[in-house]
Design a protein around this motif. Structure first.
Motif, PDB file in Angstrom:
ATOM      1  N   GLU A  62       0.843  -1.194   0.000  1.00  0.00           N
ATOM      2  CA  GLU A  62       0.000   0.000   0.000  1.00  0.00           C
ATOM      3  C   GLU A  62       0.885   1.255   0.000  1.00  0.00           C
ATOM      4  OE1 GLU A  62      -3.104   0.066  -0.596  1.00  0.00           O
ATOM      5  OE2 GLU A  62      -3.633  -2.038  -0.250  1.00  0.00           O
ATOM      6  N   SER A  63       0.762   2.038  -1.057  1.00  0.00           N
ATOM      7  CA  SER A  63       1.716   3.130  -1.273  1.00  0.00           C
ATOM      8  C   SER A  63       1.696   4.182  -0.169  1.00  0.00           C
ATOM      9  CB  SER A  63       1.467   3.797  -2.632  1.00  0.00           C
ATOM     10  OG  SER A  63       0.189   4.395  -2.703  1.00  0.00           O
ATOM     11  N   ILE A  64       0.522   4.531   0.348  1.00  0.00           N
ATOM     12  CA  ILE A  64       0.479   5.574   1.380  1.00  0.00           C
ATOM     13  C   ILE A  64       1.077   5.058   2.684  1.00  0.00           C
ATOM     14  CG2 ILE A  64      -0.969   7.194   2.654  1.00  0.00           C
ATOM     15  CD1 ILE A  64      -0.696   7.683  -0.418  1.00  0.00           C
ATOM     16  N   ALA A  65       0.817   3.807   3.017  1.00  0.00           N
ATOM     17  CA  ALA A  65       1.433   3.222   4.210  1.00  0.00           C
ATOM     18  C   ALA A  65       2.952   3.217   4.073  1.00  0.00           C
ATOM     19  CB  ALA A  65       0.916   1.807   4.433  1.00  0.00           C
ATOM     20  N   ILE A  66       3.430   2.942   2.875  1.00  0.00           N
ATOM     21  CA  ILE A  66       4.880   2.940   2.645  1.00  0.00           C
ATOM     22  C   ILE A  66       5.446   4.343   2.824  1.00  0.00           C
ATOM     23  CG2 ILE A  66       6.680   2.576   0.918  1.00  0.00           C
ATOM     24  CD1 ILE A  66       4.879   0.332  -0.242  1.00  0.00           C
ATOM     25  N   LEU A  67       4.756   5.359   2.288  1.00  0.00           N
ATOM     26  CA  LEU A  67       5.228   6.733   2.477  1.00  0.00           C
ATOM     27  C   LEU A  67       5.318   7.071   3.963  1.00  0.00           C
ATOM     28  CD1 LEU A  67       3.347   8.858  -0.238  1.00  0.00           C
ATOM     29  CD2 LEU A  67       5.410   7.480  -0.470  1.00  0.00           C
ATOM     30  N   GLU A  68       4.278   6.735   4.694  1.00  0.00           N
ATOM     31  CA  GLU A  68       4.269   7.055   6.128  1.00  0.00           C
ATOM     32  C   GLU A  68       5.372   6.305   6.864  1.00  0.00           C
ATOM     33  OE1 GLU A  68       0.004   8.487   7.537  1.00  0.00           O
ATOM     34  OE2 GLU A  68      -0.049   6.385   6.929  1.00  0.00           O
ATOM     35  N   TYR A  69       5.609   5.058   6.502  1.00  0.00           N
ATOM     36  CA  TYR A  69       6.684   4.284   7.126  1.00  0.00           C
ATOM     37  C   TYR A  69       8.037   4.939   6.876  1.00  0.00           C
ATOM     38  CZ  TYR A  69      10.221   0.633   7.589  1.00  0.00           C
ATOM     39  OH  TYR A  69      11.363  -0.056   7.916  1.00  0.00           O
ATOM     40  N   LEU A  70       8.307   5.270   5.641  1.00  0.00           N
ATOM     41  CA  LEU A  70       9.609   5.858   5.308  1.00  0.00           C
ATOM     42  C   LEU A  70       9.829   7.178   6.030  1.00  0.00           C
ATOM     43  CD1 LEU A  70       9.668   5.118   1.476  1.00  0.00           C
ATOM     44  CD2 LEU A  70      11.165   4.094   3.205  1.00  0.00           C
ATOM     45  N   LEU A  71       8.803   7.996   6.102  1.00  0.00           N
ATOM     46  CA  LEU A  71       8.932   9.294   6.761  1.00  0.00           C
ATOM     47  C   LEU A  71       9.140   9.133   8.264  1.00  0.00           C
ATOM     48  CD1 LEU A  71       6.178  11.043   4.692  1.00  0.00           C
ATOM     49  CD2 LEU A  71       8.558  11.806   4.804  1.00  0.00           C
ATOM     50  N   ALA A  72       8.484   8.134   8.848  1.00  0.00           N
ATOM     51  CA  ALA A  72       8.645   7.892  10.285  1.00  0.00           C
ATOM     52  C   ALA A  72       9.966   7.195  10.585  1.00  0.00           C
ATOM     53  CB  ALA A  72       7.474   7.054  10.800  1.00  0.00           C
ATOM     54  N   ARG A  73      10.320   6.229   9.755  1.00  0.00           N
ATOM     55  CA  ARG A  73      11.518   5.427  10.013  1.00  0.00           C
ATOM     56  C   ARG A  73      12.799   6.202   9.718  1.00  0.00           C
ATOM     57  NH1 ARG A  73      15.513   3.376  10.932  1.00  0.00           N
ATOM     58  NH2 ARG A  73      16.229   1.203  10.759  1.00  0.00           N
ATOM     59  N   TYR A  74      12.794   7.030   8.664  1.00  0.00           N
ATOM     60  CA  TYR A  74      14.014   7.706   8.237  1.00  0.00           C
ATOM     61  C   TYR A  74      13.928   9.222   8.396  1.00  0.00           C
ATOM     62  CZ  TYR A  74      15.296   3.140   6.478  1.00  0.00           C
ATOM     63  OH  TYR A  74      15.606   1.801   6.395  1.00  0.00           O
ATOM     64  N   GLY A  75      12.872   9.684   9.064  1.00  0.00           N
ATOM     65  CA  GLY A  75      12.731  11.108   9.356  1.00  0.00           C
ATOM     66  C   GLY A  75      13.429  11.459  10.659  1.00  0.00           C
ATOM     67  N   LEU A  97      -6.410  11.412   0.899  1.00  0.00           N
ATOM     68  CA  LEU A  97      -7.359  11.692  -0.177  1.00  0.00           C
ATOM     69  C   LEU A  97      -6.755  11.367  -1.538  1.00  0.00           C
ATOM     70  CD1 LEU A  97      -9.838  14.579  -0.560  1.00  0.00           C
ATOM     71  CD2 LEU A  97      -8.136  14.288  -2.361  1.00  0.00           C
ATOM     72  N   GLY A  98      -5.439  11.566  -1.675  1.00  0.00           N
ATOM     73  CA  GLY A  98      -4.780  11.271  -2.937  1.00  0.00           C
ATOM     74  C   GLY A  98      -4.939   9.823  -3.367  1.00  0.00           C
ATOM     75  N   GLU A  99      -5.076   8.915  -2.420  1.00  0.00           N
ATOM     76  CA  GLU A  99      -5.306   7.515  -2.758  1.00  0.00           C
ATOM     77  C   GLU A  99      -6.781   7.144  -2.625  1.00  0.00           C
ATOM     78  OE1 GLU A  99      -5.209   3.763  -4.010  1.00  0.00           O
ATOM     79  OE2 GLU A  99      -3.621   5.237  -4.229  1.00  0.00           O
ATOM     80  N   ALA A 165      -2.012  10.949  -8.282  1.00  0.00           N
ATOM     81  CA  ALA A 165      -3.408  10.586  -8.550  1.00  0.00           C
ATOM     82  C   ALA A 165      -4.015  11.435  -9.652  1.00  0.00           C
ATOM     83  CB  ALA A 165      -4.227  10.716  -7.274  1.00  0.00           C
ATOM     84  N   LEU A 166      -3.679  12.709  -9.675  1.00  0.00           N
ATOM     85  CA  LEU A 166      -4.190  13.581 -10.735  1.00  0.00           C
ATOM     86  C   LEU A 166      -3.656  13.141 -12.094  1.00  0.00           C
ATOM     87  CD1 LEU A 166      -3.851  17.055  -8.969  1.00  0.00           C
ATOM     88  CD2 LEU A 166      -5.968  15.765  -9.369  1.00  0.00           C
ATOM     89  N   GLN A 167      -2.383  12.784 -12.155  1.00  0.00           N
ATOM     90  CA  GLN A 167      -1.808  12.279 -13.398  1.00  0.00           C
ATOM     91  C   GLN A 167      -2.482  10.972 -13.822  1.00  0.00           C
ATOM     92  OE1 GLN A 167      -0.169  14.506 -15.301  1.00  0.00           O
ATOM     93  NE2 GLN A 167       1.724  13.331 -15.508  1.00  0.00           N
ATOM     94  N   LEU A 168      -2.720  10.103 -12.869  1.00  0.00           N
ATOM     95  CA  LEU A 168      -3.377   8.831 -13.172  1.00  0.00           C
ATOM     96  C   LEU A 168      -4.763   9.074 -13.753  1.00  0.00           C
ATOM     97  CD1 LEU A 168      -3.252   5.707 -12.945  1.00  0.00           C
ATOM     98  CD2 LEU A 168      -4.362   5.957 -10.704  1.00  0.00           C
ATOM     99  N   GLY A 169      -5.510   9.990 -13.123  1.00  0.00           N
ATOM    100  CA  GLY A 169      -6.846  10.274 -13.619  1.00  0.00           C
ATOM    101  C   GLY A 169      -6.832  10.892 -15.001  1.00  0.00           C
ATOM    102  N   LYS A 170      -5.938  11.841 -15.209  1.00  0.00           N
ATOM    103  CA  LYS A 170      -5.899  12.552 -16.483  1.00  0.00           C
ATOM    104  C   LYS A 170      -5.371  11.666 -17.610  1.00  0.00           C
ATOM    105  CE  LYS A 170      -4.118  16.816 -18.592  1.00  0.00           C
ATOM    106  NZ  LYS A 170      -3.450  16.203 -19.746  1.00  0.00           N
ATOM    107  N   LEU A 171      -4.232  11.018 -17.387  1.00  0.00           N
ATOM    108  CA  LEU A 171      -3.591  10.260 -18.454  1.00  0.00           C
ATOM    109  C   LEU A 171      -4.161   8.854 -18.601  1.00  0.00           C
ATOM    110  CD1 LEU A 171       0.152  11.246 -17.925  1.00  0.00           C
ATOM    111  CD2 LEU A 171      -1.583  12.381 -19.321  1.00  0.00           C
TER     112      LEU A 171
END
Length: 214
Positions: A62-75, A97-99, A165-171
């Protein structure tokens, strides 16, 4: 070494890693060939979907969970406002909301209109997914009329989530995103972190180029 399995929404992860300056490797996963032919990937994520992140013995999907993990783990990182920061609430809202509101809705529109049978391309579910995308897009558009970024005055991981997400929707789904959102995406694509990420992501780069998105 961090390993990112698959592009698609994994591009969000690659973009964040480039913004944070963290070393990683990208391991391609070809869903079109069938994950059943990729036992190494299925050992990482038996669900067979991308992206996945492998960090030593830790595996996340899950991409958002991964973002949060990286920011918490390596922030800590300025890409994730602290809970005490006035920008935190908006950051959290648009990160998810982006996901949940935008990318997931676009995904189902793409499935119906590009991959589904002719009879399903304007089904109730496809129209409902498009309506959800449009309703969440109104929140993004209103936000951009107030501030330059989703969390306020500074670029954060919420912008990575929403811009993808905007790119995904548009393209991918041929959904209209409006002038303000398009200008916002173009501005973010000029970032050095984005430029490094798209250079490192051949499948994403090829698809966006084919749609005139770069």
């Amino acid at each position: 070494m961090l390993t990112v399995w698959g592009e698609g929404r994994g591009f969000r992860v690659i973009w964040l890693l480039e913004e944070m300056g963290l070393p990683y490797r990208l391991r391609d996963v070809d869903l079109l060939k069938g994950v059943e032919n990729d036992p190494e990937f299925l050992a990482v994520n038996p669900g067979g979907f991308i992206p996945a992140l492998q960090d030593g013995d830790t595996i996340l999907v899950e991409s958002i969970a991964i973002l949060e993990y990286l920011l918490a783990r390596y922030g800590p990182s300025p890409l994730a406002p602290a809970p005490t920061d006035p920008a935190f609430a908006a950051y959290q809202q648009f990160l998810h909301l982006g996901e949940a509101g935008l990318a997931a809705s676009a995904f189902f529109v793409i499935g119906a209109r590009r991959l589904g049978p002719e009879s399903d391309r304007n089904s109730f579910s496809a129209r409902q997914a498009e309506h959800v995308f449009e309703s969440r897009l109104r929140l993004v558009t209103r936000r951009l009329a107030q501030v330059p970024y989703m969390a306020g005055e500074a670029f954060t991981a919420a912008d990575i989530s929403v811009a993808y997400a905007l790119q995904l929707g548009k393209l991918g789904a041929d959904l209209e995103i409006g002038e303000a959102a398009q200008a916002y995406v173009q501005r973010l694509k000029a970032r050095p972190g984005f430029q490094r990420a798209i250079a490192a992501s051949p499948a994403t780069r090829s698809f966006w180029e084919s749609k005139g998105g770069l």
